[in-house]
Design a protein around this motif. Structure first.
Motif, PDB file in Angstrom:
ATOM      1  N   GLN A 258       0.902  -1.285  -0.091  1.00  0.00           N
ATOM      2  CA  GLN A 258      -0.252  -0.409   0.078  1.00  0.00           C
ATOM      3  C   GLN A 258       0.642   1.504  -0.275  1.00  0.00           C
ATOM      4  O   GLN A 258       1.258   1.176   1.023  1.00  0.00           O
ATOM      5  CB  GLN A 258      -0.853  -0.786   1.382  1.00  0.00           C
ATOM      6  N   HIS A 259       0.782   2.486  -1.117  1.00  0.00           N
ATOM      7  CA  HIS A 259       0.841   3.699  -1.199  1.00  0.00           C
ATOM      8  C   HIS A 259       0.319   4.379  -1.159  1.00  0.00           C
ATOM      9  O   HIS A 259      -0.108   4.721  -2.417  1.00  0.00           O
ATOM     10  CB  HIS A 259       2.948   3.688  -1.986  1.00  0.00           C
ATOM     11  N   SER A 260      -0.382   5.362  -0.218  1.00  0.00           N
ATOM     12  CA  SER A 260      -1.600   5.737   0.097  1.00  0.00           C
ATOM     13  C   SER A 260      -1.119   7.496  -0.477  1.00  0.00           C
ATOM     14  O   SER A 260      -0.095   7.984   0.279  1.00  0.00           O
ATOM     15  CB  SER A 260      -2.310   5.445   1.853  1.00  0.00           C
ATOM     16  N   VAL A 261      -1.678   7.955  -1.190  1.00  0.00           N
ATOM     17  CA  VAL A 261      -1.528   9.657  -1.054  1.00  0.00           C
ATOM     18  C   VAL A 261      -3.173   9.684  -1.229  1.00  0.00           C
ATOM     19  O   VAL A 261      -4.251   9.234  -1.338  1.00  0.00           O
ATOM     20  CB  VAL A 261      -1.006   9.768  -3.347  1.00  0.00           C
ATOM     21  N   ASN A 262      -3.048  11.125  -1.782  1.00  0.00           N
ATOM     22  CA  ASN A 262      -4.576  11.668  -1.571  1.00  0.00           C
ATOM     23  C   ASN A 262      -3.909  13.288  -2.429  1.00  0.00           C
ATOM     24  O   ASN A 262      -2.649  13.430  -3.167  1.00  0.00           O
ATOM     25  CB  ASN A 262      -4.569  12.733  -0.056  1.00  0.00           C
ATOM     26  N   VAL A 263      -4.629  14.172  -1.882  1.00  0.00           N
ATOM     27  CA  VAL A 263      -4.647  15.205  -3.210  1.00  0.00           C
ATOM     28  C   VAL A 263      -3.801  16.173  -2.603  1.00  0.00           C
ATOM     29  O   VAL A 263      -3.762  16.262  -1.763  1.00  0.00           O
ATOM     30  CB  VAL A 263      -6.396  15.957  -2.809  1.00  0.00           C
ATOM     31  N   GLY A 264      -2.895  16.751  -3.053  1.00  0.00           N
ATOM     32  CA  GLY A 264      -1.456  17.977  -3.036  1.00  0.00           C
ATOM     33  C   GLY A 264      -0.808  16.933  -2.763  1.00  0.00           C
ATOM     34  O   GLY A 264       1.047  17.409  -2.597  1.00  0.00           O
ATOM     35  N   GLY A 265      -0.686  15.435  -2.049  1.00  0.00           N
ATOM     36  CA  GLY A 265       0.220  14.546  -2.157  1.00  0.00           C
ATOM     37  C   GLY A 265       1.618  14.740  -2.984  1.00  0.00           C
ATOM     38  O   GLY A 265       1.049  13.965  -4.127  1.00  0.00           O
ATOM     39  N   GLY A 266       2.219  14.016  -2.786  1.00  0.00           N
ATOM     40  CA  GLY A 266       3.508  14.145  -4.050  1.00  0.00           C
ATOM     41  C   GLY A 266       4.582  12.663  -3.244  1.00  0.00           C
ATOM     42  O   GLY A 266       4.958  13.094  -1.952  1.00  0.00           O
TER      43      GLY A 266
END
Length: 276
Positions: free
Chosen positions: A141-149
């Motif tokens: 799992q490599h979770s991201v969300n808006v604005g992340g990188g």
């Protein structure tokens, strides 16, 4: 300023030491370089072109100039536009992707992701809620969300918003891939055009835009996709996607008509690697 000729020497010295700090440039601390105040862009390192293979619908394989292999929205087995040679997940056991990037939870984007994750051992990138809903092993799992990188090999991956729906879990995303030479590729995901596309342009200046253009009941139709490009972006290459897969999505002639006269458009053939 007062006439300094009539100030006694001691008072003159005190007067000069009291000048405001902006009167002279700051002295850098020992061991620290002077701040770079230049606004001139530094030249980007030279590099080759990324290789992009459309696999039908919103599915792509992208191989960076440095060899980082990524799959975006790899719906393959039941995708009527995916060539037979690309349908079986076992294909990717040999040329393993570094990561699977998933824009949202709808079956025509994510249904093959759990099996591909199992076969390849690749990282799976999406929102944390979606990763858990798919049952992706925690180590992948490599979770991201808006604005992340984050950095992956020679590619910077940034998550940006998309205006759509998703279930189960998370929220819809687009992705911007920035390569070592400074060029960038934007996969819009499923979306309607929206004002924050202007911020995506301002922040990332995408050179290649993979734009959803199929319309139907679910996302931008070809006319709206062409407007999104004209209104918000300045790419050198435009690749329409998410069309002609099944009814009621727009067919290729409608897409060509909407982008008529724009020589930046590339209509890709599914399964054919194309340097962009």
């Amino acid at each position: 300023m007062r006439d300094l000729r009539f100030i006694p020497p001691l008072l003159l010295a005190l007067h000069l030491t009291a000048l405001p700090t902006w009167a002279a440039p700051p002295t850098p601390a020992p061991g620290r370089a002077s701040p770079d105040t230049s606004t001139t862009a530094k030249p980007a390192p030279a590099g080759g072109a990324p290789r992009v293979t459309w696999l039908g619908h919103a599915a792509f394989e992208v191989v960076s100039p440095g060899g980082t292999r990524l799959l975006i929205d790899p719906w393959l087995k039941d995708n009527p536009k995916t060539p037979a040679a690309w349908k079986e997940p076992s294909r990717f056991a040999k040329e393993k992707p570094a990561a699977l990037l998933v824009t949202h939870a709808h079956g025509d984007h994510a249904s093959d992701v759990p099996e591909l994750a199992r076969v390849t051992g690749a990282l799976v990138v999406s929102t944390g809620e979606h990763l858990r809903a798919m049952g992706i092993p925690e180590a992948q799992q490599h979770s991201v969300n808006v604005g992340g990188g984050f950095q992956l090999g020679d590619v910077r991956v940034d998550a940006v918003p998309a205006m759509h729906s998703t279930d189960p879990g998370g929220r819809p995303l687009g992705y911007v891939l920035t390569f070592a030479d400074g060029r960038s590729l934007y996969h819009t995901g499923d979306t309607w055009l929206f004002g924050d596309m202007a911020l995506i342009q301002e922040l990332f200046h995408p050179d290649i835009v993979l734009v959803a253009a199929g319309g139907g009941r679910w996302a931008m139709d070809p006319r709206a996709a062409a407007l999104a490009i004209r209104k918000y972006f300045r790419p050198s290459i435009i690749v329409p996607m998410h069309y002609a897969t099944f009814e009621p999505l727009s067919e290729e002639p409608e897409v060509r008509a909407a982008f008529s006269g724009d020589d930046r458009v590339r209509i890709l053939t599914p399964g054919r690697p194309t340097p962009l």
